[in-house]
Design an enzyme around this catalytic site. Structure first.
Site, PDB file in Angstrom:
ATOM      1  N   SER A   7     -45.023 -13.258  17.414  1.00  0.00           N
ATOM      2  CA  SER A   7     -45.213 -14.657  17.016  1.00  0.00           C
ATOM      3  C   SER A   7     -43.881 -15.355  16.858  1.00  0.00           C
ATOM      4  O   SER A   7     -42.848 -14.731  16.666  1.00  0.00           O
ATOM      5  CB  SER A   7     -45.975 -14.711  15.698  1.00  0.00           C
ATOM      6  N   LYS A   8     -43.976 -16.669  16.926  1.00  0.00           N
ATOM      7  CA  LYS A   8     -42.814 -17.527  16.781  1.00  0.00           C
ATOM      8  C   LYS A   8     -42.111 -17.295  15.448  1.00  0.00           C
ATOM      9  O   LYS A   8     -40.909 -17.432  15.345  1.00  0.00           O
ATOM     10  CB  LYS A   8     -43.323 -18.974  16.811  1.00  0.00           C
ATOM     11  N   ARG A   9     -42.927 -16.979  14.431  1.00  0.00           N
ATOM     12  CA  ARG A   9     -42.360 -16.853  13.090  1.00  0.00           C
ATOM     13  C   ARG A   9     -41.305 -15.749  13.016  1.00  0.00           C
ATOM     14  O   ARG A   9     -40.408 -15.804  12.206  1.00  0.00           O
ATOM     15  CB  ARG A   9     -43.470 -16.580  12.064  1.00  0.00           C
ATOM     16  N   GLY A  59     -39.263 -14.764  15.516  1.00  0.00           N
ATOM     17  CA  GLY A  59     -38.172 -14.877  16.498  1.00  0.00           C
ATOM     18  C   GLY A  59     -38.578 -15.767  17.655  1.00  0.00           C
ATOM     19  O   GLY A  59     -39.664 -16.333  17.655  1.00  0.00           O
TER      20      GLY A  59
END
Ligand code: GLU
Length: 485
Positions: free
Chosen positions: A255-257, A259
């Site tokens: 997920s974006k969270r 990296g």
């Protein structure tokens, strides 16, 4: 057995950027096509109008091109199966949805969103699976005709028959079986006239003669709906290969969270396309040995879907960095020169033009010390501009009472040498040290500080040879004025 000249597609929805998972899907499709003399097709699935992002298609194509994944057919490259953008094929989907309605394999549904919500709430309360209750399947022909005449909004739903076993022969996962009782009467055509992903995807895979559907595991749960559609249309079912999920190091879904996930971000950070492609290829595939370093053309000749893993693949950023380092070391100095020039052009040193000859020397001195080409500029800005400050810790440690005198003597000696070579610089320094009765280090360290402002970096003689005699002398003078202890 792989059919002759298979046709595969990468079918992204243009919702912004290209996700690294998307790059892997595109890559595996590309590799499979190349390995089997097939065609790699790019199809844009833009039927969800709420998720469209301006410029996303262009960005997607640019990013795929950058990665070296040229498509054989796609937007702007017709191979006889176009258009390759779903919003340009709307009439087709409508026609096929109508065909299913006529055969009672799909039906009109006029339920309001309020009714659907109420139904869902009730099902949730009683712990039932959220499913449409076929309410509109029981409307009479007349009711349907009248409601349509009144221009009431409608959708078309798949009429899923109960108690059917749906088998998927997945090349990676083996046999997966679903019962049609768990399959909802999926909306095929929405009230805005656009098809849903499911209808458009199946119609296009059929019309574009796709032989192998290679996509992420998150689509496996949609596959029973697709199989039913193929069956209801009476079409041949393509082969499926669902690729394992990409995971964060803590095994959660990437997920974006945790990296970057956009290929563009890795590109902007300076990752080499060879390294990113190589890294992404290894996320779920290996040739069965411990080889990890591949170029794209080598992957093309080694890849097979049979060797793709079932289990999730961890996206390990340290591994990507190591891969970048490995690919960087294999680049020729000429290739690195081009990359360095691109970096210089977008840096604050874009007007400090150095000759190719100098840039090549800089590359040779820095190559083994960097993971990214841009680190040459970030870590060794002194090649481009005289130091503005001097690392104070290094000054404290390296600059002694005798440093100024020693540097002056070195400067005098070098001034007398015409066009000094690297060895001339080295000999001059040894000579000054010997006469002064000090170790070479007593000059090397303060001299490094004077010309670069820092204590680390490539060999001192490399640095001053690259800077040249005049620049070195100028920097010694400035340092002697600025570093006062
Ligand atoms: N449009 C889907 C996506 O965005 C394609 C899924 C598929 O390949 O069937 O990934």
């Amino acid at each position: 057995m792989i059919s002759e000249n298979p046709r595969v597609r990468f079918a992204p929805s243009p919702t912004g950027y290209l996700h690294v998972g998307g790059l892997r899907t595109a890559l595996y499709n590309y590799l499979f096509a190349k390995r089997n003399n097939g065609a790699f097709i790019l199809r844009i699935e833009d039927t969800d109008r709420t998720r469209l992002v301006e410029g996303a298609v262009k960005n997607l194509i640019t990013t795929l091109k950058w990665a070296g994944l040229d498509f054989d057919e796609g937007p702007g490259k017709d191979g006889g199966f176009g258009p390759y953008v779903q919003s340009e094929r709307l009439a087709l989907y409508k026609r096929y949805a109508d065909e299913l309605v006529q055969q009672k394999k799909a039906y009109y549904c006029f339920c309001t969103s309020d009714r659907i919500k109420q139904l869902r709430d009730e099902q949730q309360k009683t712990g039932l699976q959220s499913k449409y209750d076929k309410h509109c399947l029981h409307l009479t022909e007349n009711e349907i005709r009248d409601t349509l005449k009144n221009n009431e909004p409608y959708v078309i739903r798949l009429n899923v028959q109960p108690n059917e076993l749906i088998n998927i022969e997945d090349i990676i996962r083996g046999e997966v079986t679903f019962n049609s009782n768990v399959v909802d009467d999926q909306i095929l055509l929405k009230s805005d006239g656009y098809p849903t992903y499911h209808l458009a995807n199946v119609v296009d895979d059929h019309l574009m003669k796709i032989t192998h559907v290679i996509r992420g595991e998150e689509w496996l749960s949609s596959t029973p709906k697709h199989i039913l559609l193929y069956n209801y249309f009476g079409w041949e079912i393509p082969k499926f290969a669902h690729l394992p999920l990409l995971l964060n190091p803590d095994k959660s879904k990437l997920s974006k969270r945790q990296g970057d996930v956009a290929v563009e971000d890795y590109r902007a950070k300076g990752y080499l396309k060879d390294a990113l492609v190589n890294f992404v290829a290894m996320l779920g595939w290996s040739a069965g040995d411990d080889r990890e370093f591949y170029y794209l053309d080598e992957l093309c000749s080694s890849f097979s879907l049979e060797r793709v893993n079932k289990s999730g693949a961890v996206f390990n950023i340290e591994k990507l960095q190591a891969m970048n380092f490995a690919h960087l070391q294999k680049k020729t100095d000429g290739e690195l020169l081009n990359l360095l020039k691109e970096e210089v052009a977008v840096s604050s040193f874009n007007d400090h033009l150095l000759s190719d000859e100098k840039l090549l020397l800089i590359i040779q001195s820095m190559k083994e010390r960097i993971n990214f080409v841009k680190e040459i500029i970030l870590n060794a800005s002194y090649f481009f501009i005289a130091p503005q400050t001097y690392d104070q810790d290094a000054v404290k440690k390296r600059w002694t009472a005798e440093s100024a005198g020693l540097l002056q003597k070195f400067a005098e000696t070098i001034r007398g040498v015409e066009n000094p070579s690297k060895e001339d610089f080295e000999n001059a320094l040894h000579q000054v040290a010997e006469i002064a009765g000090v170790k070479n280090g007593a000059i090397i360290h303060p001299l490094r500080l004077a010309v670069s402002g820092v204590s680390g970096g490539p060999g001192l003689y490399d640095i001053i040879f690259i800077l040249g005699k005049e620049e070195t002398l100028g920097r010694i003078n400035i340092a002697l004025e600025k570093i006062i202890i």
